[in-house]
Design a protein around this motif. Structure first.
Motif, PDB file in Angstrom:
ATOM      1  N   ASP A  89       0.800  -1.227   0.000  1.00 12.38           N
ATOM      2  CA  ASP A  89       0.000   0.000   0.000  1.00 12.38           C
ATOM      3  C   ASP A  89       0.831   1.275   0.000  1.00 12.38           C
ATOM      4  N   GLY A  90       2.121   1.166   0.318  1.00 10.87           N
ATOM      5  CA  GLY A  90       2.952   2.366   0.354  1.00 10.87           C
ATOM      6  C   GLY A  90       2.817   3.187   1.613  1.00 10.87           C
ATOM      7  N   ILE A 120      -0.524   3.357  -2.972  1.00  3.45           N
ATOM      8  CA  ILE A 120      -1.836   2.843  -3.379  1.00  3.45           C
ATOM      9  C   ILE A 120      -2.897   3.272  -2.365  1.00  3.45           C
ATOM     10  N   HIS A 121      -2.531   3.232  -1.090  1.00  2.00           N
ATOM     11  CA  HIS A 121      -3.457   3.571  -0.008  1.00  2.00           C
ATOM     12  C   HIS A 121      -3.819   5.055  -0.115  1.00  2.00           C
ATOM     13  N   THR A 234      -7.303  -3.179   3.445  1.00  2.17           N
ATOM     14  CA  THR A 234      -8.535  -3.156   2.656  1.00  2.17           C
ATOM     15  C   THR A 234      -8.388  -3.862   1.309  1.00  2.17           C
ATOM     16  N   ARG A 235      -7.261  -4.517   1.088  1.00  2.58           N
ATOM     17  CA  ARG A 235      -6.979  -5.136  -0.197  1.00  2.58           C
ATOM     18  C   ARG A 235      -7.403  -6.603  -0.193  1.00  2.58           C
ATOM     19  N   GLU A 298     -17.297 -11.891   0.476  1.00  6.67           N
ATOM     20  CA  GLU A 298     -16.477 -11.205   1.462  1.00  6.67           C
ATOM     21  C   GLU A 298     -15.341 -10.416   0.817  1.00  6.67           C
ATOM     22  N   LEU A 299     -15.194 -10.550  -0.487  1.00  7.62           N
ATOM     23  CA  LEU A 299     -14.109  -9.885  -1.193  1.00  7.62           C
ATOM     24  C   LEU A 299     -14.672  -8.840  -2.151  1.00  7.62           C
ATOM     25  N   GLY A 300     -13.780  -8.051  -2.707  1.00  9.36           N
ATOM     26  CA  GLY A 300     -14.188  -7.027  -3.650  1.00  9.36           C
ATOM     27  C   GLY A 300     -14.729  -5.797  -2.955  1.00  9.36           C
TER      28      GLY A 300
END
Length: 318
Positions: A89-90, A120-121, A234-235, A298-300
């Protein structure tokens, strides 16, 4: 090296519908792709589209690249190794781990030759810009891999300059290792970060992840012990590893995702148009075909309307 065999290409009609997105109760978009699942014995027991389609795994190659570097004498802590496998995420935490890898090799940020970028975050990116920061290599999601690459050069007394060249001893060794794990490398391009990007088959990618997971080696242990460092809270890559103990998973640009368990079950997914949003959902549905208990819902991320959730993406496979 594995012998070259004819491959299926995207233009050969390799892809089929794998997911549908809905908005406000009405189906809006169809995502096409290919998916493959392997059972505990390594047999291909499920596929949609062509499992031998030739693809760039993009960052899904990172566990193989990291494993190659360990074989070249690179020594990393589990946290450093997880970030070497990451599209992170950086955040400040990720950057601190990258800098520790560089420091132990006697290097600084200037050794990194990857593309400058923002985190990315989104909150981390906004905070960086608000503080007068800018795009820099160490904040880019691939900086952990690049730190490991230059550290491997130091360990082997290879020049750091030119370490991204496919003919550099580091990259020659990495390519050879990818071929041993995934099968013949059909082509080598340039990844978004500047590193070589290898083309293998989708089934070959699943087999490679299976090999790394059943070995229960350092790459598998680092990724499964530190899923937050492999992506971010959150990924999808972090979410799915937290939901399935022992699952080693890695996403990649242009709709790539692969995963494997140490019992031998594995899966790999490619979304045809490169969309990332359905990839984790389709991976979860593919894993369910070999009995992995993970719920695709649960994803996406939700489909948004005026900033609020108004729809979802659902798999149409499995």
């Amino acid at each position: 090296m594995n012998e070259r065999r004819p491959r299926t290409t995207p233009s050969d009609g390799a892809y089929e519908p794998v997911a549908i997105s809905s908005r406000s109760g009405y189906d809006e978009s169809v995502h096409h792709g290919a998916a493959v699942a392997l059972d505990r014995d390594g047999g291909q027991v499920f596929s949609v589209g062509e499992s031998d389609v030739a693809i760039y795994p993009r960052s899904s190659n990172k566990p193989m690249q990291a494993d190659a570097m360990l074989g070249l004498g690179l020594i990393l802590s589990p946290e450093q190794l997880a970030v070497a496998c990451a599209s992170h995420d950086g955040t400040d935490r990720h950057v601190a781990v990258v800098r520790s890898t560089l420091a132990e090799a006697g290097l600084g940020d200037e050794a990194l030759a990857n593309t400058p970028d923002l985190p990315i975050h989104k909150p981390a990116a906004e905070a960086l810009l608000a503080g007068g920061g800018r795009r820099v290599p160490i904040r880019m999601n691939c900086s952990g891999k690049h730190a490991a690459m230059v550290a491997t050069c130091v360990a082997n007394h290879w020049p750091i300059d030119g370490y991204l060249d496919p003919a550099h001893p580091l990259q020659v060794a990495i390519t050879g290792h990818i071929e041993r794990l995934a099968g013949h490398v059909d082509h080598i391009g340039v990844d978004g970060c500047g590193a070589p990007a290898h083309v293998v088959t989708l089934a070959g990618l699943a087999r490679a992840f299976r090999s790394l997971a059943i070995a229960r080696g350092d790459v598998w242990a680092a990724m499964t012990s530190h899923p937050d460092l492999v992506g971010g809270d959150t990924r999808d890559v972090t979410r799915i590893m937290r939901r399935v103990p022992g699952l080693m998973a890695k996403d990649g640009a242009e709709g790539m995702f692969a995963a494997a368990l140490p019992d031998g079950r594995a899966a790999a997914v490619k979304i045809a148009d490169g969309a990332s949003r359905p990839a984790g959902i389709v991976l979860a549905a593919t894993l369910r075909t070999v009995g992995v208990d993970v719920d695709p819902t649960e994803l996406g991320d939700p489909v948004l309307g005026h900033g609020e959730p108004v729809g979802t993406i659902r798999p149409v496979i499995g």
